[in-house]
Design a protein around this motif. Sequence first.
Motif, short mmCIF file in Angstrom:
data_model
loop_
_atom_site.label_atom_id
_atom_site.label_comp_id
_atom_site.label_asym_id
_atom_site.label_seq_id
_atom_site.Cartn_x
_atom_site.Cartn_y
_atom_site.Cartn_z
N GLY A 46 -4.06 -2.06 4.70
CA GLY A 46 -4.93 -0.90 4.96
C GLY A 46 -6.51 -1.47 4.90
O GLY A 46 -6.96 -2.41 4.58
N GLY A 47 -7.14 -0.29 5.43
CA GLY A 47 -8.63 -0.62 5.58
C GLY A 47 -9.22 -0.72 4.11
O GLY A 47 -10.28 -1.48 4.01
N THR A 48 -8.93 0.28 3.22
CA THR A 48 -9.65 0.37 2.01
C THR A 48 -9.70 -0.95 1.13
O THR A 48 -10.47 -1.19 0.49
CB THR A 48 -8.85 1.65 1.32
OG1 THR A 48 -8.77 2.90 2.10
CG2 THR A 48 -9.69 1.88 0.13
N PRO A 49 -8.52 -1.62 1.01
CA PRO A 49 -8.47 -2.72 -0.01
C PRO A 49 -9.48 -3.95 0.48
O PRO A 49 -9.47 -4.81 -0.66
CB PRO A 49 -7.08 -3.17 -0.29
CG PRO A 49 -6.37 -2.48 0.86
CD PRO A 49 -6.92 -1.45 1.40
N GLY A 141 -3.44 2.56 -1.89
CA GLY A 141 -4.53 3.36 -1.22
C GLY A 141 -3.91 4.75 -0.88
O GLY A 141 -2.73 4.92 -1.71
N ILE A 142 -4.39 5.68 -0.27
CA ILE A 142 -3.62 6.91 -0.16
C ILE A 142 -3.79 7.23 1.22
O ILE A 142 -5.05 7.09 1.83
CB ILE A 142 -4.29 8.04 -1.29
CG1 ILE A 142 -3.57 9.23 -1.11
CG2 ILE A 142 -5.77 7.89 -0.99
CD1 ILE A 142 -3.95 10.27 -2.25
N GLY A 143 -2.80 7.91 1.86
CA GLY A 143 -2.95 8.30 3.20
C GLY A 143 -3.52 9.91 3.34
O GLY A 143 -3.44 10.34 2.23
N HIS A 147 0.27 10.29 1.30
CA HIS A 147 1.39 9.07 1.15
C HIS A 147 0.82 8.02 0.32
O HIS A 147 -0.32 7.93 0.17
CB HIS A 147 1.90 8.70 2.39
CG HIS A 147 0.99 7.97 3.23
ND1 HIS A 147 1.36 7.85 4.58
CD2 HIS A 147 -0.20 6.93 2.98
CE1 HIS A 147 0.31 6.73 4.97
NE2 HIS A 147 -0.22 6.34 4.24
N ARG A 176 -5.54 2.58 14.92
CA ARG A 176 -6.95 1.97 15.30
C ARG A 176 -6.70 0.37 15.08
O ARG A 176 -7.60 -0.39 15.56
CB ARG A 176 -7.94 2.66 14.29
CG ARG A 176 -7.76 2.42 12.76
CD ARG A 176 -8.35 3.35 11.79
NE ARG A 176 -7.40 3.65 10.88
CZ ARG A 176 -7.58 3.10 9.23
NH1 ARG A 176 -8.88 2.48 9.05
NH2 ARG A 176 -6.76 3.46 8.65
N PHE A 177 -5.80 -0.01 14.53
CA PHE A 177 -5.59 -1.45 14.00
C PHE A 177 -4.75 -2.00 15.14
O PHE A 177 -4.79 -3.51 15.24
CB PHE A 177 -4.73 -1.65 12.72
CG PHE A 177 -5.37 -1.21 11.66
CD1 PHE A 177 -6.69 -1.77 10.96
CD2 PHE A 177 -4.96 -0.19 10.86
CE1 PHE A 177 -7.18 -1.17 10.00
CE2 PHE A 177 -5.48 0.38 9.61
CZ PHE A 177 -6.85 -0.19 9.24
N LYS A 211 -10.28 11.29 3.00
CA LYS A 211 -9.49 11.11 1.87
C LYS A 211 -9.42 12.35 0.92
O LYS A 211 -8.93 12.28 -0.01
CB LYS A 211 -9.54 9.92 1.28
CG LYS A 211 -9.26 8.61 2.17
CD LYS A 211 -7.68 8.69 2.57
CE LYS A 211 -7.37 7.66 3.89
NZ LYS A 211 -7.57 6.19 3.44
P1 PGA Z 1 -6.41 3.10 4.67
O1 PGA Z 1 -4.71 3.34 4.50
O2 PGA Z 1 -6.70 2.04 3.37
O3 PGA Z 1 -6.20 2.02 6.01
O4 PGA Z 1 -6.90 4.27 4.94
C1 PGA Z 1 -4.35 4.07 3.21
C2 PGA Z 1 -3.04 4.36 3.42
O5 PGA Z 1 -2.48 4.89 4.39
O6 PGA Z 1 -2.26 4.31 2.25
#
Ligand code: PGA
Length: 250
Positions: A46-49, A141-143, A147, A176-177, A211
């Motif tokens: 994901g984008g966050t890490p 991460g967290i959706g 999620h 977006r990816f 988030k």
């Molecule tokens: P994101 O996704 O880091 O791209 O926002 C996090 C996730 O869906 O767990």
Amino acid sequence: MAEQKQMGKIKVIVCQDKQEVAREGANIFAQAVRENPAIVMGLATGGTPVGMYKKLIQMHKEEALDFSRASSFNLDEYLGLSGDHDQSYRYFMDENLFNHINIDKSKTRVPDGKAQDTQMSCRKYEEDIRAAGGIDMQLLGIGSNGHIAFNEPGSGGDSRTRVVDLTEGTVRDNARFFEDGSQVPRKAVTMGIGTILEAKKIVLLATGSNKADAVTKAIKGSVSSAVPASFLQHHPDCTFIIDREAATGL
Ligand code: PGA
């Protein structure tokens, strides 16, 4: 300076911005690797890490942070994508971390998106985690819908590694990816919530105002499969590292 608070069993570190979130996350992982070089890491895409992985790469190059004895299990993979597809999570991990540190690639696992027998391959993933002695530190991460991994709302607290349908919202979030948004897979293989909760330590990163609602419900809401991340309230050693924008509801 990051501010720390205890909310129930969950430790929350509120950072100024996403750069500080990346630094804090990398410091926690780096310290765990130094204390236990044979660490079993649970990793996320994901984008966050991405910022945290950049930091770990820098620590490997500049401070000799050594991953030679470490191993890892990733949370999830799109169903139908092979590891050489540039949107697969295997590809993401190679590009964003593994190719730039000294981890033994044969000890990095990502669920198989192309398995012939998915049920067997999911069962084997669970067995492999157990055989490795369990996950020492799990990154999440967290959706925006709460999620964790691809455990969408409705996932049970005792769910295990399995094939799941992605919600429309998640497909939209992930478009977006992809060059062509219609190419986003609709199914994935994911560790279950039960699998995740067995990790000895959990570190969740979240940044950005989109988030905030999910973070608030995960930490302060009732524990329910409507918000899969709320099951983390039961974990004895879980830390949320979030920026100020994601912390507005706390
Ligand atoms: P994101 O996704 O880091 O791209 O926002 C996090 C996730 O869906 O767990």
